[in-house]
Design an enzyme around this catalytic site. Sequence first.
Site, PDB file in Angstrom:
ATOM      1  N   HIS A   1      51.000  63.116  49.608  1.00 51.42           N
ATOM      2  CA  HIS A   1      52.320  62.478  49.591  1.00 51.42           C
ATOM      3  C   HIS A   1      53.328  63.495  50.105  1.00 51.42           C
ATOM      4  O   HIS A   1      53.212  64.679  49.806  1.00 51.42           O
ATOM      5  CB  HIS A   1      52.724  62.067  48.168  1.00 51.42           C
TER       6      HIS A   1
ATOM      7  N   ARG B   1      45.822  63.504  57.191  1.00 42.62           N
ATOM      8  CA  ARG B   1      45.256  62.185  56.906  1.00 42.62           C
ATOM      9  C   ARG B   1      44.160  61.822  57.905  1.00 42.62           C
ATOM     10  O   ARG B   1      43.166  61.184  57.535  1.00 42.62           O
ATOM     11  CB  ARG B   1      46.363  61.140  56.847  1.00 42.62           C
TER      12      ARG B   1
ATOM     13  N   LYS C   1      46.736  64.430  46.531  1.00 45.78           N
ATOM     14  CA  LYS C   1      46.365  63.287  45.692  1.00 45.78           C
ATOM     15  C   LYS C   1      44.936  63.423  45.134  1.00 45.78           C
ATOM     16  O   LYS C   1      44.141  64.247  45.615  1.00 45.78           O
ATOM     17  CB  LYS C   1      46.518  62.000  46.509  1.00 45.78           C
TER      18      LYS C   1
ATOM     19  N   ARG D   1      55.819  65.622  57.100  1.00 46.88           N
ATOM     20  CA  ARG D   1      55.332  64.273  57.403  1.00 46.88           C
ATOM     21  C   ARG D   1      54.544  64.262  58.710  1.00 46.88           C
ATOM     22  O   ARG D   1      53.600  63.480  58.878  1.00 46.88           O
ATOM     23  CB  ARG D   1      56.493  63.273  57.405  1.00 46.88           C
TER      24      ARG D   1
ATOM     25  N   THR E   1      50.539  56.963  57.355  1.00 47.17           N
ATOM     26  CA  THR E   1      50.063  56.510  56.044  1.00 47.17           C
ATOM     27  C   THR E   1      48.619  56.032  56.097  1.00 47.17           C
ATOM     28  O   THR E   1      47.799  56.381  55.242  1.00 47.17           O
ATOM     29  CB  THR E   1      50.964  55.353  55.538  1.00 47.17           C
TER      30      THR E   1
ATOM     31  N   PHE F   1      50.517  46.463  46.223  1.00 48.79           N
ATOM     32  CA  PHE F   1      49.566  47.547  45.966  1.00 48.79           C
ATOM     33  C   PHE F   1      50.007  48.473  44.837  1.00 48.79           C
ATOM     34  O   PHE F   1      49.359  49.497  44.590  1.00 48.79           O
ATOM     35  CB  PHE F   1      49.302  48.350  47.248  1.00 48.79           C
TER      36      PHE F   1
ATOM     37  N   GLU G   1      62.577  64.092  43.886  1.00 47.91           N
ATOM     38  CA  GLU G   1      61.140  64.281  43.622  1.00 47.91           C
ATOM     39  C   GLU G   1      60.820  65.697  43.182  1.00 47.91           C
ATOM     40  O   GLU G   1      59.952  65.912  42.332  1.00 47.91           O
ATOM     41  CB  GLU G   1      60.340  63.894  44.866  1.00 47.91           C
TER      42      GLU G   1
ATOM     43  N   TYR H   1      56.660  56.487  41.672  1.00 49.45           N
ATOM     44  CA  TYR H   1      56.612  55.533  42.790  1.00 49.45           C
ATOM     45  C   TYR H   1      57.399  54.254  42.466  1.00 49.45           C
ATOM     46  O   TYR H   1      57.047  53.181  42.954  1.00 49.45           O
ATOM     47  CB  TYR H   1      55.162  55.195  43.119  1.00 49.45           C
TER      48      TYR H   1
ATOM     49  N   ASN I   1      44.940  58.357  50.498  1.00 46.49           N
ATOM     50  CA  ASN I   1      45.266  59.047  51.742  1.00 46.49           C
ATOM     51  C   ASN I   1      45.683  60.504  51.564  1.00 46.49           C
ATOM     52  O   ASN I   1      46.442  61.058  52.357  1.00 46.49           O
ATOM     53  CB  ASN I   1      46.300  58.247  52.529  1.00 46.49           C
TER      54      ASN I   1
HETATM   55  P1  ATP Z   1      53.740  58.746  50.488  1.00 46.63           P
HETATM   56  O1  ATP Z   1      54.978  58.072  49.950  1.00 46.63           O
HETATM   57  O2  ATP Z   1      52.593  58.759  49.502  1.00 46.63           O
HETATM   58  O3  ATP Z   1      54.014  60.084  51.085  1.00 46.63           O
HETATM   59  P2  ATP Z   1      54.002  57.180  52.863  1.00 46.63           P
HETATM   60  O4  ATP Z   1      55.452  57.509  52.765  1.00 46.63           O
HETATM   61  O5  ATP Z   1      53.284  57.485  54.136  1.00 46.63           O
HETATM   62  O6  ATP Z   1      53.190  57.894  51.722  1.00 46.63           O
HETATM   63  P3  ATP Z   1      54.607  54.642  51.603  1.00 46.63           P
HETATM   64  O7  ATP Z   1      54.897  53.447  52.413  1.00 46.63           O
HETATM   65  O8  ATP Z   1      55.738  55.370  50.939  1.00 46.63           O
HETATM   66  O9  ATP Z   1      53.753  55.654  52.526  1.00 46.63           O
HETATM   67  O10 ATP Z   1      53.517  54.218  50.518  1.00 46.63           O
HETATM   68  C1  ATP Z   1      53.281  55.045  49.391  1.00 46.63           C
HETATM   69  C2  ATP Z   1      51.803  55.120  49.127  1.00 46.63           C
HETATM   70  O11 ATP Z   1      51.338  53.846  48.700  1.00 46.63           O
HETATM   71  C3  ATP Z   1      50.932  55.450  50.343  1.00 46.63           C
HETATM   72  O12 ATP Z   1      50.820  56.824  50.607  1.00 46.63           O
HETATM   73  C4  ATP Z   1      49.604  54.878  49.912  1.00 46.63           C
HETATM   74  O13 ATP Z   1      48.909  55.766  49.037  1.00 46.63           O
HETATM   75  C5  ATP Z   1      50.009  53.637  49.149  1.00 46.63           C
HETATM   76  N1  ATP Z   1      49.985  52.467  50.022  1.00 46.63           N
HETATM   77  C6  ATP Z   1      50.863  52.144  50.996  1.00 46.63           C
HETATM   78  N2  ATP Z   1      50.525  51.002  51.621  1.00 46.63           N
HETATM   79  C7  ATP Z   1      49.390  50.570  51.012  1.00 46.63           C
HETATM   80  C8  ATP Z   1      48.527  49.454  51.179  1.00 46.63           C
HETATM   81  N3  ATP Z   1      48.768  48.533  52.113  1.00 46.63           N
HETATM   82  N4  ATP Z   1      47.445  49.358  50.368  1.00 46.63           N
HETATM   83  C9  ATP Z   1      47.194  50.285  49.422  1.00 46.63           C
HETATM   84  N5  ATP Z   1      47.968  51.364  49.212  1.00 46.63           N
HETATM   85  C10 ATP Z   1      49.044  51.511  49.987  1.00 46.63           C
HETATM   86 MG    MG Z   2      56.611  57.282  50.980  1.00 46.87          MG
END
Ligand code: ATP
Ligand code: MG
Length: 137
Positions: free
Chosen positions: A115, A102, A9, A85, A91, A57, A126, A49, A112
């Site tokens: 992805h 992370r 990212k 993962r 996350t 968010f 994807e 997304y 973070n």
């Molecule tokens: P990713 O999909 O990016 O691999 P993830 O699967 O761990 O991460 P998701 O729940 O899919 O997490 O959320 C997607 C992305 O949205 C997160 O990686 C983060 O960048 C952002 N995100 C998630 N929760 C929050 C939050 N509470 N505030 C701000 N950004 C958030």
């Molecule tokens: Mg995710």
Amino acid sequence: TERTLSIIKPDATKRNLTGKINAKFEDAGLRIIAQKRIQLTQEQAGKFYDVHRERPFFGELTEFMASGPVVVQVLEGEGAIAKNREVMGATNPADAAAGTIRAEFAESVGENSVHGSDAPETAKEEIAFFFSGLELV
Ligand code: ATP
Ligand code: MG
């Protein structure tokens, strides 16, 4: 062997961490079989997304993902989706296990650093979002 889509990212590309993050993948037995550096528009980030469109968010997330270059990549290996993962960590970096990407590099729950696809079906979608069949050998 399995394939998964990974994104380094903007917070991480900005801090020149691509090599250090890639070393974590390779040390875990994941092979980087495709990789390119691109910059998304906010609209493209929103399409990627889309599942989070109704989350509070979403605007912050898509603005961040379009704020600088990202490195999109395909990782291959046995159980690549789960393994990636695991290497990424939780996350929220505050919850991420020691040694994970992370835990070491992420700045916040939003910024973070990486992805990773979360299931075989999403991995397939994807990968196709960013790469053509010709780019994958
Ligand atoms: P990713 O999909 O990016 O691999 P993830 O699967 O761990 O991460 P998701 O729940 O899919 O997490 O959320 C997607 C992305 O949205 C997160 O990686 C983060 O960048 C952002 N995100 C998630 N929760 C929050 C939050 N509470 N505030 C701000 N950004 C958030
Ligand atoms: Mg995710």
